[in-house]
Each structure stands twice: as C-alpha cells, then as structure tokens.
Write a protein that holds these residues in place. Structure first.
Motif, PDB file in Angstrom:
ATOM      1  N   GLN A  53       0.832  -1.202   0.000  1.00 33.80           N
ATOM      2  CA  GLN A  53       0.000   0.000   0.000  1.00 33.80           C
ATOM      3  C   GLN A  53       0.870   1.256   0.000  1.00 33.80           C
ATOM      4  O   GLN A  53       0.528   2.255  -0.625  1.00 33.80           O
ATOM      5  N   ILE A  54       1.962   1.195   0.759  1.00 37.76           N
ATOM      6  CA  ILE A  54       2.782   2.404   0.951  1.00 37.76           C
ATOM      7  C   ILE A  54       3.715   2.653  -0.232  1.00 37.76           C
ATOM      8  O   ILE A  54       3.854   3.775  -0.702  1.00 37.76           O
ATOM      9  N   ALA A  55       4.378   1.581  -0.717  1.00 35.89           N
ATOM     10  CA  ALA A  55       5.397   1.762  -1.755  1.00 35.89           C
ATOM     11  C   ALA A  55       4.754   2.249  -3.047  1.00 35.89           C
ATOM     12  O   ALA A  55       3.600   1.950  -3.318  1.00 35.89           O
ATOM     13  N   PRO A  56       5.519   3.012  -3.868  1.00 30.56           N
ATOM     14  CA  PRO A  56       4.954   3.460  -5.142  1.00 30.56           C
ATOM     15  C   PRO A  56       4.752   2.277  -6.080  1.00 30.56           C
ATOM     16  O   PRO A  56       5.552   1.346  -6.073  1.00 30.56           O
ATOM     17  N   GLY A  57       3.697   2.327  -6.870  1.00 33.71           N
ATOM     18  CA  GLY A  57       3.444   1.260  -7.832  1.00 33.71           C
ATOM     19  C   GLY A  57       2.066   0.662  -7.649  1.00 33.71           C
ATOM     20  O   GLY A  57       1.347   1.035  -6.732  1.00 33.71           O
ATOM     21  N   PRO A  58       1.708  -0.242  -8.533  1.00 31.69           N
ATOM     22  CA  PRO A  58       0.378  -0.858  -8.432  1.00 31.69           C
ATOM     23  C   PRO A  58       0.294  -1.673  -7.137  1.00 31.69           C
ATOM     24  O   PRO A  58       1.284  -2.257  -6.727  1.00 31.69           O
ATOM     25  N   ASN A  59      -0.881  -1.695  -6.498  1.00 39.65           N
ATOM     26  CA  ASN A  59      -0.906  -2.327  -5.172  1.00 39.65           C
ATOM     27  C   ASN A  59      -1.022  -3.848  -5.208  1.00 39.65           C
ATOM     28  O   ASN A  59      -1.230  -4.480  -4.194  1.00 39.65           O
ATOM     29  N   PHE A  60      -0.843  -4.450  -6.392  1.00 37.89           N
ATOM     30  CA  PHE A  60      -0.771  -5.918  -6.454  1.00 37.89           C
ATOM     31  C   PHE A  60       0.566  -6.424  -5.912  1.00 37.89           C
ATOM     32  O   PHE A  60       0.766  -7.621  -5.815  1.00 37.89           O
ATOM     33  N   MET A  61       1.468  -5.514  -5.543  1.00 38.81           N
ATOM     34  CA  MET A  61       2.849  -5.910  -5.247  1.00 38.81           C
ATOM     35  C   MET A  61       2.991  -6.862  -4.069  1.00 38.81           C
ATOM     36  O   MET A  61       4.039  -7.484  -3.929  1.00 38.81           O
ATOM     37  N   PHE A  62       1.934  -7.011  -3.240  1.00 41.58           N
ATOM     38  CA  PHE A  62       2.073  -8.008  -2.174  1.00 41.58           C
ATOM     39  C   PHE A  62       2.227  -9.410  -2.754  1.00 41.58           C
ATOM     40  O   PHE A  62       2.792 -10.286  -2.103  1.00 41.58           O
ATOM     41  N   ILE A  63       1.754  -9.625  -3.989  1.00 42.57           N
ATOM     42  CA  ILE A  63       1.846 -10.964  -4.582  1.00 42.57           C
ATOM     43  C   ILE A  63       3.289 -11.334  -4.981  1.00 42.57           C
ATOM     44  O   ILE A  63       3.794 -12.360  -4.542  1.00 42.57           O
ATOM     45  N   PRO A  64       3.995 -10.490  -5.769  1.00 47.25           N
ATOM     46  CA  PRO A  64       5.411 -10.816  -5.991  1.00 47.25           C
ATOM     47  C   PRO A  64       6.229 -10.851  -4.703  1.00 47.25           C
ATOM     48  O   PRO A  64       7.207 -11.600  -4.622  1.00 47.25           O
ATOM     49  N   LEU A  65       5.840 -10.058  -3.692  1.00 39.96           N
ATOM     50  CA  LEU A  65       6.594 -10.089  -2.431  1.00 39.96           C
ATOM     51  C   LEU A  65       6.446 -11.436  -1.726  1.00 39.96           C
ATOM     52  O   LEU A  65       7.397 -11.936  -1.122  1.00 39.96           O
ATOM     53  N   VAL A  66       5.248 -12.037  -1.805  1.00 40.15           N
ATOM     54  CA  VAL A  66       5.087 -13.402  -1.286  1.00 40.15           C
ATOM     55  C   VAL A  66       6.063 -14.322  -2.013  1.00 40.15           C
ATOM     56  O   VAL A  66       6.787 -15.110  -1.393  1.00 40.15           O
ATOM     57  N   GLY A  67       6.100 -14.213  -3.351  1.00 33.86           N
ATOM     58  CA  GLY A  67       7.005 -15.051  -4.141  1.00 33.86           C
ATOM     59  C   GLY A  67       8.449 -14.862  -3.742  1.00 33.86           C
ATOM     60  O   GLY A  67       9.212 -15.829  -3.630  1.00 33.86           O
ATOM     61  N   TRP A  68       8.825 -13.621  -3.497  1.00 33.93           N
ATOM     62  CA  TRP A  68      10.198 -13.304  -3.085  1.00 33.93           C
ATOM     63  C   TRP A  68      10.537 -13.993  -1.765  1.00 33.93           C
ATOM     64  O   TRP A  68      11.592 -14.592  -1.622  1.00 33.93           O
ATOM     65  N   ILE A  69       9.632 -13.925  -0.799  1.00 34.72           N
ATOM     66  CA  ILE A  69       9.899 -14.533   0.512  1.00 34.72           C
ATOM     67  C   ILE A  69       9.965 -16.058   0.392  1.00 34.72           C
ATOM     68  O   ILE A  69      10.810 -16.709   0.995  1.00 34.72           O
ATOM     69  N   VAL A  70       9.087 -16.630  -0.438  1.00 32.62           N
ATOM     70  CA  VAL A  70       9.022 -18.089  -0.541  1.00 32.62           C
ATOM     71  C   VAL A  70      10.198 -18.640  -1.342  1.00 32.62           C
ATOM     72  O   VAL A  70      10.793 -19.645  -0.961  1.00 32.62           O
ATOM     73  N   ALA A  71      10.550 -18.005  -2.465  1.00 29.51           N
ATOM     74  CA  ALA A  71      11.518 -18.630  -3.373  1.00 29.51           C
ATOM     75  C   ALA A  71      12.456 -17.636  -4.039  1.00 29.51           C
ATOM     76  O   ALA A  71      12.945 -17.905  -5.138  1.00 29.51           O
ATOM     77  N   GLY A  72      12.722 -16.500  -3.409  1.00 29.82           N
ATOM     78  CA  GLY A  72      13.712 -15.579  -3.945  1.00 29.82           C
ATOM     79  C   GLY A  72      13.326 -14.961  -5.281  1.00 29.82           C
ATOM     80  O   GLY A  72      12.137 -14.880  -5.601  1.00 29.82           O
ATOM     81  N   PRO A  73      14.333 -14.529  -6.073  1.00 28.51           N
ATOM     82  CA  PRO A  73      14.049 -13.814  -7.326  1.00 28.51           C
ATOM     83  C   PRO A  73      13.151 -14.597  -8.289  1.00 28.51           C
ATOM     84  O   PRO A  73      12.251 -14.040  -8.911  1.00 28.51           O
ATOM     85  N   LEU A  74      13.400 -15.913  -8.372  1.00 26.54           N
ATOM     86  CA  LEU A  74      12.593 -16.740  -9.269  1.00 26.54           C
ATOM     87  C   LEU A  74      11.134 -16.780  -8.797  1.00 26.54           C
ATOM     88  O   LEU A  74      10.201 -16.705  -9.606  1.00 26.54           O
ATOM     89  N   GLY A  75      10.961 -16.878  -7.491  1.00 24.53           N
ATOM     90  CA  GLY A  75       9.606 -16.886  -6.930  1.00 24.53           C
ATOM     91  C   GLY A  75       8.891 -15.581  -7.227  1.00 24.53           C
ATOM     92  O   GLY A  75       7.692 -15.563  -7.559  1.00 24.53           O
ATOM     93  N   LEU A  76       9.635 -14.467  -7.124  1.00 26.41           N
ATOM     94  CA  LEU A  76       9.067 -13.158  -7.427  1.00 26.41           C
ATOM     95  C   LEU A  76       8.583 -13.108  -8.871  1.00 26.41           C
ATOM     96  O   LEU A  76       7.453 -12.703  -9.159  1.00 26.41           O
ATOM     97  N   LEU A  77       9.444 -13.570  -9.776  1.00 25.73           N
ATOM     98  CA  LEU A  77       9.114 -13.504 -11.201  1.00 25.73           C
ATOM     99  C   LEU A  77       7.920 -14.402 -11.538  1.00 25.73           C
ATOM    100  O   LEU A  77       6.991 -13.987 -12.248  1.00 25.73           O
ATOM    101  N   VAL A  78       7.945 -15.633 -10.997  1.00 30.84           N
ATOM    102  CA  VAL A  78       6.859 -16.576 -11.271  1.00 30.84           C
ATOM    103  C   VAL A  78       5.526 -16.015 -10.765  1.00 30.84           C
ATOM    104  O   VAL A  78       4.514 -16.020 -11.473  1.00 30.84           O
ATOM    105  N   SER A  79       5.518 -15.492  -9.530  1.00 33.61           N
ATOM    106  CA  SER A  79       4.277 -14.968  -8.958  1.00 33.61           C
ATOM    107  C   SER A  79       3.755 -13.800  -9.779  1.00 33.61           C
ATOM    108  O   SER A  79       2.553 -13.681 -10.039  1.00 33.61           O
ATOM    109  N   MET A  80       4.684 -12.922 -10.179  1.00 31.84           N
ATOM    110  CA  MET A  80       4.294 -11.732 -10.909  1.00 31.84           C
ATOM    111  C   MET A  80       3.677 -12.100 -12.257  1.00 31.84           C
ATOM    112  O   MET A  80       2.586 -11.653 -12.591  1.00 31.84           O
ATOM    113  N   VAL A  81       4.386 -12.947 -12.996  1.00 30.66           N
ATOM    114  CA  VAL A  81       3.892 -13.337 -14.320  1.00 30.66           C
ATOM    115  C   VAL A  81       2.569 -14.090 -14.195  1.00 30.66           C
ATOM    116  O   VAL A  81       1.618 -13.834 -14.942  1.00 30.66           O
ATOM    117  N   ALA A  82       2.478 -14.992 -13.200  1.00 28.77           N
ATOM    118  CA  ALA A  82       1.250 -15.783 -13.034  1.00 28.77           C
ATOM    119  C   ALA A  82       0.059 -14.883 -12.728  1.00 28.77           C
ATOM    120  O   ALA A  82      -1.049 -15.131 -13.193  1.00 28.77           O
TER     121      ALA A  82
END
Lengths: 175, 178
Positions: A53-82
């Motif tokens: 909510q706070i960071a600049p950008g579309p507020n879907f960003m909690f989804i790639p952040l979940v990916g980042w915590i679970v599986a690092g950069p690859l997790g971020l990319l997979v979550s975002m694209v999915a």
C-alpha cells in the motif's frame, strides 16, 4: 523449491482470475493460501500488505513479495507473471472484441451485470480484512471506519490516510 | 518500445497510493497519447476484466500501440521497477520487524487498507442505481448482498461468489433490457 514455484505459479494464476475490482480484493484469500501452506505468518503477511500500500506502484505488489519470501528472485518472477498474464490476455482480447462488438446488447448487459457482483465481492473482502486484522484494537476499528468515510468523501490521495494510519499506529504502541 | 516501458515505469514510480490518477495525467494530459474518451473506454475494460485495473490498462494500450512486444514492454515497465523497490523496502522493514511500534503501524496500515477496499466497494455499489427502475435496482442490490455474504466465507467464498453471482446478474440485465 520446484514444488513451491509450481504452487506459486498455479495458485496466483488461478487467483488472478478472481481479482474482481482489483488486486486488493484478493488480500483475504491470499492470506489464507499463504498461511495454510506455512509460507508466511500473520505478522509477515501484514507487513507485505502494508508495504504494497505504501510503496509506489500498483498495489498488487504483495503478490510478488510473497514469491520473493518463498523462493527468492525466481519466486518473485513466477508470482508476478502468473498474476499478471491471465487477466492481461483477457483484457487484450476484450478490448479487441469490444472494438467490433461494443454496441451489442449482451456486452452492455455483461458490463452492467459485473457492477453489483464486483461491489458485493469487494465489500466482502473489505469486511474479511477488517475482521481479520482490526477487530482486537479499538484504534484499528476507528481507522477502518474513518478511512472508509474519508476515501468516499474526499478527493485527496489515499496515501495521506495510509500515512496518518501508520503514524497513529506507531503512536498507539508508544503509549 | 523503450518509450512505452519508460512511460509506464514513470507512472508506477509516481504512484504512491495508487497509479490510476497518474496514468490519466501522463497519458491524456501530458503526452496526449489518448483522448479523454479513449482513456475512459480502456479504463472501463480494465475494470471489467479481473486483475489489477492499471495492469490491464497497460496490457491493452501496449497491445494497441505495438502488439505483443508493446504489451510486454508496458507491463514490465509498470511492474518491475516498482516491485524491485518494494523488495528493497521489505529488506529494510524486516530489519525493523521486532520493533513494537513498527508492527503496530503495519497493523494500522492494513486497517486503512480495509477501509480503502470498503470504500471502493461502496463506490461501486452507488453505480447500481444507474438506468434502472426501482425493482431492477433492488434486484441488483440483492445480488450485491448475496455476493458479499458468500465472499465472506473463508477461502472458498470468493470463487463461489464470482462464479454464481455473475451469471445471475447477467440474466437479470438481459431480462431487464428487453
């Protein structure tokens, strides 16, 4: 690792098609999904939702952040694209089709039909979110009510209300 | 292509508390890539389709201007830089995670997010009065209440609400239009 990536990709891919009225509608269901899998605890999830909510950008960003915590950069990319690609394909197809068939009554009916559905689903998500995070502290309940009214009544950017809420929350812990 | 990506990246990075207002400012007012009417139309489709509204708008416009490559550029520009910043902020935030006032502030921000979601639901609810006789409006309100109640059921509620309520609402609008 692979199974986590698959779960991120399939999970967020399917959920993306349910994000009626925007990504925030998904906060409660993503919360259930990630805690049931043991990926994140409640506090960490609250942290990334707050950040999105706070960071600049579309507020879907909690989804790639979940990916980042679970599986690092690859997790971020997979979550975002999915999350992005299935609705984006639908949106592009809809935009192309509407140029040709925009005047058809069925299209107009679909457009009107989605409004009450979206409003109900969004309200449900808001209630679940408020119940899940705000029911134990009076100050949180007041913030939910105040922000609802302020967003409806004022044209100011929501960032002001988010900032005020953060300040009130920090002060609440100080006293 | 680079121009499309940069344009959406600039939009996202200015978008504290939501990108949509900035998208109007950049696309319609400053660059004049779209007329007001085109913007409203594209935004309408972005809302109609599930997913992030501004994400869908970026996909539609990128596709319109430069096909698949354009859509990819627009989406990457919109989402990648801002997500990388969010990751950096997450590193910072998790260092502070033990602090009680930080945790308390985060909970308060989630409460504010709940308020924002509720307000957007109520704003959408206002639109059901449009072009309808009282009985039609009441039926739409019933569908909204039904969708809301079902969506409150944990996990399975949201998909069921969308899948059941959408055809009901569609049939209602088709009958009403006759």
């Amino acid at each position: 690792m692979i199974s986590n990536l698959l779960a991120l990709g399939i999970g967020f891919g399917l959920l993306s098609m349910l994000a009626v009225g925007g990504a925030n509608t998904l906060i409660p269901i993503v919360h259930t999904y990630v805690t049931a899998r043991g990926w994140l605890d409640d506090a960490t999830f609250a942290q990334i939702v707050a950040l999105a909510q706070i960071a600049p950008g579309p507020n879907f960003m909690f989804i790639p952040l979940v990916g980042w915590i679970v599986a690092g950069p690859l997790g971020l990319l997979v979550s975002m694209v999915a999350f992005i690609v299935p609705p984006a394909i639908l949106a592009v197809a809809a935009a192309r089709a509407l140029i040709r068939h925009g005047e058809r009554p069925a299209v107009a009916a679909l457009r009107r039909a989605l409004r009450p559905v979206a409003s109900g689903v969004i309200l449900g998500a808001g209630l679940v979110l408020a119940y899940g995070y705000a029911r134990t502290r009076l100050v949180d309940i007041l913030i939910v009510v105040a922000v609802t009214v302020l967003v409806l009544r004022s044209k100011a950017s929501v960032l002001w209300w988010i900032g005020a809420a953060a300040a009130i929350g920090a002060l609440e812990a100080a006293f | 292509m680079a121009e499309i990506a940069l344009c959406f990246a600039a939009m996202a990075l200015r978008g504290f508390g939501g990108v949509l207002g900035h998208s109007y400012d950049i696309l319609v007012v400053r660059r004049q890539w779209l007329s007001e009417r085109e913007f409203a139309e594209v935004y309408g489709i972005g809302q109609l389709v599930p997913g992030g509204n501004i994400i869908n708008v970026a996909a539609i416009l990128g596709d319109r201007w430069a096909g698949l490559a354009g859509a990819t550029a627009a989406l990457a520009g919109l989402t990648l830089p801002s997500t990388l910043i969010a990751v950096a902020l997450l590193g910072l935030a998790s260092k502070l995670a033990g602090e009680p006032h930080v945790a308390s502030a985060e909970r308060a921000v989630v409460a504010a997010a709940a308020g924002i979601v509720l307000a957007s639901g109520l704003r959408t609810l206002r639109t059901i009065r449009e072009a309808g006789r009282p009985r039609l409006v009441a039926a739409r309100a019933a569908i909204a209440a039904f969708a809301c109640a079902i969506a409150c059921v944990p996990f399975v509620g949201l998909p069921i609400a969308v899948i059941v309520a959408t055809p009901l609402a569609f049939l209602l609008e088709r009958r009403a239009a006759r």
